[in-house]
Design a protein around this motif. Structure first.
Motif, PDB file in Angstrom:
ATOM      1  N   GLU A  23      45.987  48.126  36.804  1.00  0.00           N
ATOM      2  CA  GLU A  23      45.890  48.713  38.136  1.00  0.00           C
ATOM      3  C   GLU A  23      45.547  47.680  39.211  1.00  0.00           C
ATOM      4  OE1 GLU A  23      43.175  51.997  37.818  1.00  0.00           O
ATOM      5  OE2 GLU A  23      44.747  53.340  37.103  1.00  0.00           O
ATOM      6  N   GLY A  24      45.512  46.411  38.809  1.00  0.00           N
ATOM      7  CA  GLY A  24      45.351  45.348  39.808  1.00  0.00           C
ATOM      8  C   GLY A  24      43.987  44.713  39.887  1.00  0.00           C
ATOM      9  N   MET A  25      43.069  45.022  38.967  1.00  0.00           N
ATOM     10  CA  MET A  25      41.736  44.427  39.046  1.00  0.00           C
ATOM     11  C   MET A  25      41.793  42.917  38.832  1.00  0.00           C
ATOM     12  SD  MET A  25      38.254  45.195  36.829  1.00  0.00           S
ATOM     13  CE  MET A  25      38.701  44.122  35.451  1.00  0.00           C
ATOM     14  N   VAL A  26      41.034  42.188  39.645  1.00  0.00           N
ATOM     15  CA  VAL A  26      40.903  40.740  39.494  1.00  0.00           C
ATOM     16  C   VAL A  26      39.717  40.481  38.570  1.00  0.00           C
ATOM     17  CG1 VAL A  26      40.507  38.552  40.684  1.00  0.00           C
ATOM     18  CG2 VAL A  26      41.792  40.374  41.819  1.00  0.00           C
ATOM     19  N   THR A  27      39.938  39.835  37.423  1.00  0.00           N
ATOM     20  CA  THR A  27      38.854  39.588  36.474  1.00  0.00           C
ATOM     21  C   THR A  27      37.947  38.469  36.976  1.00  0.00           C
ATOM     22  OG1 THR A  27      40.075  37.946  35.197  1.00  0.00           O
ATOM     23  CG2 THR A  27      40.373  40.265  34.581  1.00  0.00           C
ATOM     24  N   VAL A  74      31.094  30.098  32.046  1.00  0.00           N
ATOM     25  CA  VAL A  74      30.392  31.371  32.257  1.00  0.00           C
ATOM     26  C   VAL A  74      31.235  32.595  31.936  1.00  0.00           C
ATOM     27  CG1 VAL A  74      28.953  30.321  34.043  1.00  0.00           C
ATOM     28  CG2 VAL A  74      30.999  31.581  34.705  1.00  0.00           C
ATOM     29  N   THR A  75      32.547  32.434  31.781  1.00  0.00           N
ATOM     30  CA  THR A  75      33.389  33.617  31.571  1.00  0.00           C
ATOM     31  C   THR A  75      34.015  33.677  30.192  1.00  0.00           C
ATOM     32  OG1 THR A  75      35.363  32.506  32.477  1.00  0.00           O
ATOM     33  CG2 THR A  75      33.966  33.752  34.016  1.00  0.00           C
ATOM     34  N   GLY A 113      37.085  33.244  39.461  1.00  0.00           N
ATOM     35  CA  GLY A 113      36.524  31.906  39.387  1.00  0.00           C
ATOM     36  C   GLY A 113      37.582  30.829  39.512  1.00  0.00           C
ATOM     37  N   LEU A 114      38.735  31.024  38.878  1.00  0.00           N
ATOM     38  CA  LEU A 114      39.810  30.026  38.959  1.00  0.00           C
ATOM     39  C   LEU A 114      40.376  29.942  40.373  1.00  0.00           C
ATOM     40  CD1 LEU A 114      41.614  30.678  35.548  1.00  0.00           C
ATOM     41  CD2 LEU A 114      40.199  28.705  36.173  1.00  0.00           C
ATOM     42  N   ILE A 115      40.442  31.075  41.065  1.00  0.00           N
ATOM     43  CA  ILE A 115      40.877  31.047  42.475  1.00  0.00           C
ATOM     44  C   ILE A 115      39.900  30.201  43.298  1.00  0.00           C
ATOM     45  CG2 ILE A 115      41.169  32.456  44.550  1.00  0.00           C
ATOM     46  CD1 ILE A 115      42.197  34.709  42.696  1.00  0.00           C
ATOM     47  N   ARG A 142      24.832  27.570  43.986  1.00  0.00           N
ATOM     48  CA  ARG A 142      25.643  28.445  43.130  1.00  0.00           C
ATOM     49  C   ARG A 142      26.325  29.526  43.960  1.00  0.00           C
ATOM     50  NH1 ARG A 142      22.092  30.463  38.101  1.00  0.00           N
ATOM     51  NH2 ARG A 142      20.483  30.688  39.702  1.00  0.00           N
ATOM     52  N   ILE A 143      27.363  30.086  43.387  1.00  0.00           N
ATOM     53  CA  ILE A 143      28.099  31.177  44.006  1.00  0.00           C
ATOM     54  C   ILE A 143      28.554  32.123  42.901  1.00  0.00           C
ATOM     55  CG2 ILE A 143      30.399  30.110  43.891  1.00  0.00           C
ATOM     56  CD1 ILE A 143      30.850  31.197  46.772  1.00  0.00           C
ATOM     57  N   GLY A 144      28.817  33.365  43.237  1.00  0.00           N
ATOM     58  CA  GLY A 144      29.194  34.346  42.227  1.00  0.00           C
ATOM     59  C   GLY A 144      30.691  34.402  41.986  1.00  0.00           C
ATOM     60  N   VAL A 145      31.050  34.758  40.752  1.00  0.00           N
ATOM     61  CA  VAL A 145      32.435  35.144  40.441  1.00  0.00           C
ATOM     62  C   VAL A 145      32.361  36.608  40.015  1.00  0.00           C
ATOM     63  CG1 VAL A 145      33.249  32.847  39.879  1.00  0.00           C
ATOM     64  CG2 VAL A 145      32.241  34.219  38.074  1.00  0.00           C
TER      65      VAL A 145
END
Length: 761
Positions: A731-735, A757-758, A740-742, A698-701
């Motif tokens: 302000e540019g935050m990546v959700t 998960v999102t 996860g899609l990236i 597993r890896i985190g998003v």
């Protein structure tokens, strides 16, 4: 006492204690005793419900004796064997024995109308007393007898002290033994664990042959004692002869003879020149007396004449395993918890699973083969070893209607591994409790514990939680690999803008860094990674954790214990007096902890902590709802991390995936502001022998929300989480979904995992 043709079943139905469908399962020809037996077997109503039904049936008062000021003088009016036979006690006496009044409580009134206890008429006729009869529960009777054990001691038939210690009383068919005339070898008395002997006042005092033991009991009518002895007979195919002894003599025997061989029977040790056995070199003692110097000179400590010429045999294997209690009972604190390992038949808990099993368990067929042996310690050891090999994070052992199911959580998803016979559930749970140093006879409440093992080259810390269910106790074992290294940020999956913002904020000397997400989303792992980055010899780092999952060098780690008052809030109060630079608080659970963490950050400390919220933007409203002033929150928080864990695609069977056009369009909207190569490519796992349905690991998003003027303003105005989220995105935050899609476009995970998960609702 009122006459009635009703049964207790009719009364329970009238009072809505059972349903019509439940009542229909009873035969109309059943009498009260048969009805009561079925009610208890099927656990349809409580013991108090049954007692109250009897009270209504016979028009007698119901009484609870739990906190009643029972009269010791009244208790002595009835002999102990009569109390046990009829489940009856005298609990209050008014006036003299002759011509006075006595109140009796009856715990088994099933055939009271047809066959009342003889003691009632006997007391009326012989002593001329007036009897007031009450109904209570069998448990109440038992608890009173336990509370006043010394008072009713005189009711136990006096032991005959004859030339031979064992004597048959003939008419009563109960033999007695004077334990003061018996010397009991350690290997004999220790056949029952010391806590069992103390609690139930029963000891093994002779072992004439491999198929026979003699046991002294203080109360031969005690159901639990008989249950234990029946269990021993059945499981070990051994004959047991019962003898009655006074409770005082039994406790004296435990004190005198329950010692390791070299202390209790030192004269029987081998002559010089003969090798000592390993067991004889150990220094521990199981009893309260620890050295021969503490024993008064006595014939009981002298060697038997016929034994002086031979070496001591190794202690015989333990054969007692506690049966599971069939009814609720108060479980006192018992001394000698370390002796519970004897119940398993092992002289000590086995921690090296591979050596214990004689093999490495790497697949389910091997576990099934071991399960067929019926060896409970090996079944549990094999299940744990297989879970570690499969890289599981949790083991769930759950009783079902007909089976005992074992499941592993691998990569965040539970999977059935094996189903075992339901009959072994009590033994499996008892084994887990023994290893975890829990109370094996407490089944009414959840318990938590831990134990360590090694397997497949890994040192494993197992955190145990038991939970009573309608089908029996279940257990959950959290697997913590102590040999696993702490992940770096990139291994966790923190990259790009998220990584830059996080690194900027952990360098600040004070403020709060908050990790948010549901249980099992990797928050603690993220904090450990941050600690690894900020820890150095120049700073004092203290953590408050529940539990301490990984031990880190150079850091002062504390385990909180709320049960004794050492909570996160109390611990944080103490930690602030330890001159810390960096503090990690495992979790903000209440307003007090939240307030103290906030003030600690404002007074020059860097505080790392976690909070259970769905995303980063929900943390601010949550803290405000806890009662923390918005201006304090915005002044103290540096950054909020929201996170989830997704399964990674197995690199061995990864292949390109085709997605529906509608889904591609939805993804394009999410990723439109990022400069990613088009057309997007996505991947999936085909499934192979080295993965779990196409996934491995597993890896985190993540989403990393840095405090800004705009977000601070929204929080102070108590705006909802949705507005705070939109301000952060502006302000540019990546959700988390975008992160996860990236990762999905890079072939790290699948689109379905990201949405799993999102996506809420």
């Amino acid at each position: 006492m009122a006459e009635s043709n009703k049964t207790i079943l009719d009364i329970l139905l009238e009072r809505n204690r059972i349903t019509s469908s439940e009542a229909a399962t009873f035969d109309k020809s059943m009498n009260n005793i048969q009805v009561e037996e079925k009610l208890r077997q099927e656990n349809l109503v409580s013991s108090e419900d049954v007692a109250k039904a009897y009270a209504l049936l016979y028009d007698l008062p119901f009484i609870r004796l739990e906190n009643y000021n029972v009269s010791p003088n009244a208790l002595r009016l009835i002999t102990h064997d009569i109390m046990a036979k009829y489940n009856i006690i005298a609990f209050e006496q008014e006036g003299e024995v002759t011509g006075g009044k006595v109140k009796l409580a009856l715990g088994s009134p099933g055939d009271l109308k047809k066959n009342p206890p003889e003691i009632i008429e006997e007391m009326k006729n012989k002593k001329g007393v007036s009897i007031d009869l009450y109904i209570t529960t069998p448990e109440d009777i038992k608890n009173v007898l336990n509370r006043f054990a010394s008072e009713v001691r005189g009711s136990v038939p006096e032991v005959n002290k004859l030339d031979h210690p064992v004597q048959n009383k003939g008419a009563t068919n109960l033999r007695t033994v004077d334990l003061q005339l018996v010397r009991i070898p350690y290997e004999v008395i220790s056949k029952f664990p010391i806590d069992i002997s103390r609690k139930y006042k029963m000891v093994v005092f002779e072992n004439p042959s491999a198929s026979l033991i003699r046991v002294a009991v203080s109360d031969p009518y005690e159901p639990k004692v008989q249950e234990i002895l029946d269990f021993v007979r059945e499981k070990n195919e051994i004959a047991i002869e019962e003898f009655v002894a006074t409770p005082g003599d039994i406790m004296d025997a435990i004190k005198k003879f329950y010692h390791k061989p070299e202390e209790a029977i030192a004269p029987l040790l081998p002559k010089p020149g003969l090798p000592k056995k390993k067991e004889e070199k150990e220094e521990e003692t199981a009893g309260p007396t620890s050295s021969p110097a503490n024993l008064k000179p006595s014939v009981y400590n002298q060697p038997q004449p016929e034994a002086t010429h031979r070496p001591v045999a190794a202690p015989r294997p333990q054969f007692y395993r506690r049966p599971e209690p069939k009814e609720e009972e108060e479980v006192p604190e018992v001394a000698g918890q370390e002796d519970q390992s004897k119940i398993t038949g092992q002289t000590a808990p086995e921690t090296d699973l591979d050596k214990f099993l004689g093999m490495e368990v790497k697949d389910v067929p091997v576990l099934q083969q071991i399960a067929q042996t019926g060896n409970i310690p090996q079944i549990l050891a094999a299940a744990v070893a297989l879970a570690v090999f499969r890289k599981a994070s949790d083991i769930h052992i759950e009783p079902e209607e007909t089976n005992l199911r074992i499941r592993f959580r691998v990569d965040g998803v539970l999977k059935d591994i094996i189903k075992l016979p339901l009959e072994i559930q009590p033994a499996i749970i008892s084994r887990i409790k023994i290893l975890s140093k829990l109370k094996i006879d407490e089944q009414r409440i959840p318990q938590d514990g831990r134990f360590d093992v090694t397997t497949h080259g890994h040192e494993i810390d197992l955190r145990v939680s038991t939970l009573p269910t309608v089908r029996g106790e279940k257990a959950a074992l959290r697997i913590l690999d102590k040999t696993q290294s702490i992940y770096g940020f990139e291994q966790l999956g923190i990259a790009g803008r998220n990584l830059k913002i996080l690194q900027e904020n952990i360098k600040k000397p004070f403020g709060v860094i908050l990790a948010c997400g549901p249980t099992g989303s990797g928050k603690s792992t993220t904090l450990y990674s941050i600690l690894q980055e900020v820890s150095s010899p120049e700073v004092n780092v203290i953590t408050l954790e529940d539990p301490v999952e990984y031990e880190m060098p150079g850091i002062n780690q504390c385990q909180v214990k709320p049960k004794i008052g050492f909570s996160f809030a109390e611990g944080l109060r103490s930690v602030l007096r330890q001159d810390p630079n960096i503090i990690m608080v495992g979790e903000i659970r209440d307003a007090e902890t939240a307030g103290m963490a906030t003030h600690a950050a404002l007074t020059g400390h860097l505080v790392l902590t976690t909070l259970h919220t769905n995303d980063a933007s929900g943390a601010l409203p949550r803290l405000i709802n806890m009662g923390i002033e918005p201006f304090l929150i915005t002044s103290s928080i540096n950054v909020i991390i929201g996170q989830r864990l997704v399964r990674k695609i197995c690199p061995k069977c990864k292949r390109q995936a085709k997605l529906p056009e509608a889904l591609i369009n939805q993804i394009s909207k999410e990723l439109g502001k990022f400069n990613l190569p088009k057309p997007y490519k996505f991947y999936e796992g085909a499934g192979c022998s080295e993965c779990n349905q196409g996934y491995s690991g597993r890896i985190g998003v993540f989403e990393v929300l840095a405090m800004s003027d705009k977000i601070e303003e929204a929080a102070i105005k108590r705006r909802p989480a949705s507005e705070i989220l939109q301000a952060a995105i502006d302000e540019g935050m990546v959700t988390m979904k975008q992160d996860g899609l990236i990762k999905a476009t890079k072939g790290v995970t699948t689109v379905s995992e990201v949405f799993r998960v999102t996506t809420s609702g």
